[in-house]
Scaffold this motif. Structure first.
Motif, mmCIF file in Angstrom:
data_model
loop_
_atom_site.group_PDB
_atom_site.id
_atom_site.type_symbol
_atom_site.label_atom_id
_atom_site.label_comp_id
_atom_site.label_asym_id
_atom_site.label_seq_id
_atom_site.Cartn_x
_atom_site.Cartn_y
_atom_site.Cartn_z
ATOM 1 N N LEU A 120 13.053 13.960 -12.563
ATOM 2 C CA LEU A 120 12.655 15.343 -12.285
ATOM 3 C C LEU A 120 12.455 16.086 -13.602
ATOM 4 O O LEU A 120 13.314 16.030 -14.483
ATOM 5 C CB LEU A 120 13.739 16.059 -11.480
ATOM 6 C CG LEU A 120 13.782 15.880 -9.966
ATOM 7 C CD1 LEU A 120 14.875 16.783 -9.384
ATOM 8 C CD2 LEU A 120 12.439 16.170 -9.318
ATOM 9 N N HIS A 121 11.335 16.751 -13.737
ATOM 10 C CA HIS A 121 11.038 17.490 -14.971
ATOM 11 C C HIS A 121 10.140 18.670 -14.644
ATOM 12 O O HIS A 121 9.563 18.742 -13.562
ATOM 13 C CB HIS A 121 10.334 16.573 -15.987
ATOM 14 C CG HIS A 121 8.975 16.134 -15.533
ATOM 15 N ND1 HIS A 121 8.777 15.049 -14.702
ATOM 16 C CD2 HIS A 121 7.733 16.658 -15.758
ATOM 17 C CE1 HIS A 121 7.490 14.921 -14.459
ATOM 18 N NE2 HIS A 121 6.823 15.883 -15.080
ATOM 19 N N GLN A 122 10.033 19.580 -15.607
ATOM 20 C CA GLN A 122 9.053 20.659 -15.526
ATOM 21 C C GLN A 122 7.994 20.387 -16.582
ATOM 22 O O GLN A 122 8.303 19.848 -17.636
ATOM 23 C CB GLN A 122 9.704 21.997 -15.879
ATOM 24 C CG GLN A 122 10.724 22.491 -14.890
ATOM 25 C CD GLN A 122 11.489 23.679 -15.461
ATOM 26 O OE1 GLN A 122 12.209 23.550 -16.448
ATOM 27 N NE2 GLN A 122 11.329 24.828 -14.844
ATOM 28 N N ASP A 123 6.755 20.767 -16.319
ATOM 29 C CA ASP A 123 5.702 20.702 -17.336
ATOM 30 C C ASP A 123 5.657 22.067 -17.999
ATOM 31 O O ASP A 123 5.091 23.005 -17.436
ATOM 32 C CB ASP A 123 4.348 20.384 -16.695
ATOM 33 C CG ASP A 123 4.238 18.933 -16.282
ATOM 34 O OD1 ASP A 123 5.223 18.365 -15.787
ATOM 35 O OD2 ASP A 123 3.150 18.368 -16.449
ATOM 36 N N ARG A 124 6.282 22.170 -19.176
ATOM 37 C CA ARG A 124 6.394 23.506 -19.784
ATOM 38 C C ARG A 124 6.106 23.478 -21.280
ATOM 39 O O ARG A 124 6.564 24.342 -22.022
ATOM 40 C CB ARG A 124 7.752 24.113 -19.487
ATOM 41 C CG ARG A 124 8.927 23.195 -19.808
ATOM 42 C CD ARG A 124 10.228 23.854 -19.455
ATOM 43 N NE ARG A 124 10.376 25.084 -20.197
ATOM 44 C CZ ARG A 124 11.242 26.037 -19.897
ATOM 45 N NH1 ARG A 124 12.033 25.921 -18.862
ATOM 46 N NH2 ARG A 124 11.326 27.119 -20.636
ATOM 47 N N PHE A 176 10.208 21.839 -10.677
ATOM 48 C CA PHE A 176 10.615 20.473 -11.025
ATOM 49 C C PHE A 176 9.907 19.478 -10.108
ATOM 50 O O PHE A 176 9.664 19.764 -8.932
ATOM 51 C CB PHE A 176 12.138 20.323 -10.882
ATOM 52 C CG PHE A 176 12.892 20.873 -12.053
ATOM 53 C CD1 PHE A 176 13.192 20.054 -13.134
ATOM 54 C CD2 PHE A 176 13.287 22.208 -12.095
ATOM 55 C CE1 PHE A 176 13.883 20.556 -14.237
ATOM 56 C CE2 PHE A 176 13.972 22.719 -13.191
ATOM 57 C CZ PHE A 176 14.276 21.889 -14.268
ATOM 58 N N HIS A 177 9.595 18.315 -10.664
ATOM 59 C CA HIS A 177 8.933 17.268 -9.882
ATOM 60 C C HIS A 177 9.148 15.935 -10.589
ATOM 61 O O HIS A 177 9.477 15.912 -11.786
ATOM 62 C CB HIS A 177 7.433 17.570 -9.734
ATOM 63 C CG HIS A 177 6.749 17.739 -11.041
ATOM 64 N ND1 HIS A 177 6.774 18.929 -11.746
ATOM 65 C CD2 HIS A 177 6.081 16.867 -11.824
ATOM 66 C CE1 HIS A 177 6.140 18.754 -12.880
ATOM 67 N NE2 HIS A 177 5.700 17.513 -12.966
ATOM 68 N N GLY A 178 8.950 14.847 -9.867
ATOM 69 C CA GLY A 178 9.117 13.529 -10.477
ATOM 70 C C GLY A 178 8.645 12.441 -9.530
ATOM 71 O O GLY A 178 8.212 12.724 -8.402
ATOM 72 N N MET A 200 -4.487 16.428 -15.931
ATOM 73 C CA MET A 200 -5.294 17.235 -16.849
ATOM 74 C C MET A 200 -4.633 18.585 -17.021
ATOM 75 O O MET A 200 -4.191 19.207 -16.047
ATOM 76 C CB MET A 200 -6.695 17.426 -16.276
ATOM 77 C CG MET A 200 -7.525 16.170 -16.388
ATOM 78 S SD MET A 200 -9.195 16.435 -15.781
ATOM 79 C CE MET A 200 -8.967 16.040 -14.057
ATOM 80 N N ARG A 201 -4.559 19.003 -18.292
ATOM 81 C CA ARG A 201 -3.865 20.246 -18.615
ATOM 82 C C ARG A 201 -4.667 21.117 -19.576
ATOM 83 O O ARG A 201 -5.220 20.630 -20.552
ATOM 84 C CB ARG A 201 -2.536 19.951 -19.313
ATOM 85 C CG ARG A 201 -1.546 19.139 -18.530
ATOM 86 C CD ARG A 201 -1.359 17.778 -19.140
ATOM 87 N NE ARG A 201 -0.508 16.918 -18.310
ATOM 88 C CZ ARG A 201 0.814 16.989 -18.311
ATOM 89 N NH1 ARG A 201 1.427 17.845 -19.088
ATOM 90 N NH2 ARG A 201 1.515 16.205 -17.525
ATOM 91 N N ARG A 202 -4.655 22.397 -19.303
ATOM 92 C CA ARG A 202 -5.068 23.388 -20.290
ATOM 93 C C ARG A 202 -3.832 23.688 -21.122
ATOM 94 O O ARG A 202 -2.799 24.049 -20.556
ATOM 95 C CB ARG A 202 -5.564 24.650 -19.575
ATOM 96 C CG ARG A 202 -5.987 25.767 -20.503
ATOM 97 C CD ARG A 202 -7.342 25.464 -21.130
ATOM 98 N NE ARG A 202 -7.516 26.227 -22.355
ATOM 99 C CZ ARG A 202 -8.615 26.182 -23.094
ATOM 100 N NH1 ARG A 202 -9.653 25.436 -22.731
ATOM 101 N NH2 ARG A 202 -8.708 26.869 -24.194
HETATM 102 FE FE FE Z 1 4.787 16.546 -14.600
#
Ligand code: FE
Ligand code: MD6
Length: 208
Positions: A120-124, A176-178, A200-202
């Motif tokens: 589990l993590h956040q994309d931050r 959070f997601h994983g 894909m990320r900005r």
């Molecule tokens: Fe992620």
């Protein structure tokens, strides 16, 4: 017609977004990129334990993790080369799903073997949380868990199959997601088995 399922505010699931031929085309583009730029093994911040997932980035910036932390950088950590460009086919999908938000600067390719998972993590690590993250899955089915912005919050799970798309943004952007597990041999797309996930990320805030 694309099926669109809102799992919660900000998280939209697109089952079967990519038809088989589009998946094959994308798979072949990924194989070419990997043969030219090699997957690398990330390690966790602080202790440096290896992650089970192998990675490569496309774009002007790529996400990397090592003992000193998580960050975006312009070059491959092993070869020091620039990342390969994001494929035009991916940019089209980004435009379609984000309503042509400013283009993504990074596309992280994660490769999962049958035993790999992602905690589990956040994309931050991005500066722009207004942009959603767009995710595509290829190969074996994965069990994706989505929680809330609190690590211990309630979660829901969904199986992501080859060709599925997901957008993750709005009020859910920091949830959070994983990936709890990969279901071995559930797809014939990848000759070596396993799963690719593309996100894909900005990264930077667009100039408005
Ligand atoms: Fe992620
Ligand atoms: C995966 N996905 O599907 C892992 N992150 O293998 C992610 O970590 C992810 O699917 C941000 C937004 C969407 C995602």
């Amino acid at each position: 017609m694309t099926t669109r399922v809102e799992l919660k505010s900000g998280v939209v699931y697109f089952p079967g977004l990519l038809a088989r031929v589009a998946q094959e085309h994308l798979r072949d583009e990924i194989y070419t990129a990997i043969s030219e730029a090699q997957l690398f093994q990330s390690t966790m911040p602080r202790w440096g334990n290896p992650m089970s997932v192998k990675m490569l980035n496309l774009g002007t910036l790529g996400w990397v993790s090592d003992k000193s932390g998580y960050r975006y950088q312009k070059t491959h950590p092993v070869t020091n080369a620039s990342w390969p460009p994001i494929f035009p086919s991916l940019l089209k999908i980004w435009d379609q799903l984000t309503n042509a938000y400013a283009p993504p600067e990074a596309c992280l390719i994660n490769y999962y073997s049958a035993t790999a998972k992602m905690g589990l993590h956040q994309d931050r690590d991005e500066d722009d949380f207004n942009a959603p993250v767009v995710s595509l899955s290829l190969g074996d089915t994965a069990l994706f868990r989505i929680g809330t912005s609190e690590r211990a919050g309630p979660t829901q799970s969904i199986k992501l199959q080859s060709g599925d798309g997901l957008i993750f943004g709005g009020p859910a952007r920091l949830d959070f997601h994983g990936i709890d597990r990969i279901y071995k041999d559930t797809s014939t797309l990848l000759k070596e088995g396993g799963r690719f996930n593309l996100t894909m990320r900005r990264v930077t805030k667009p100039n408005l």
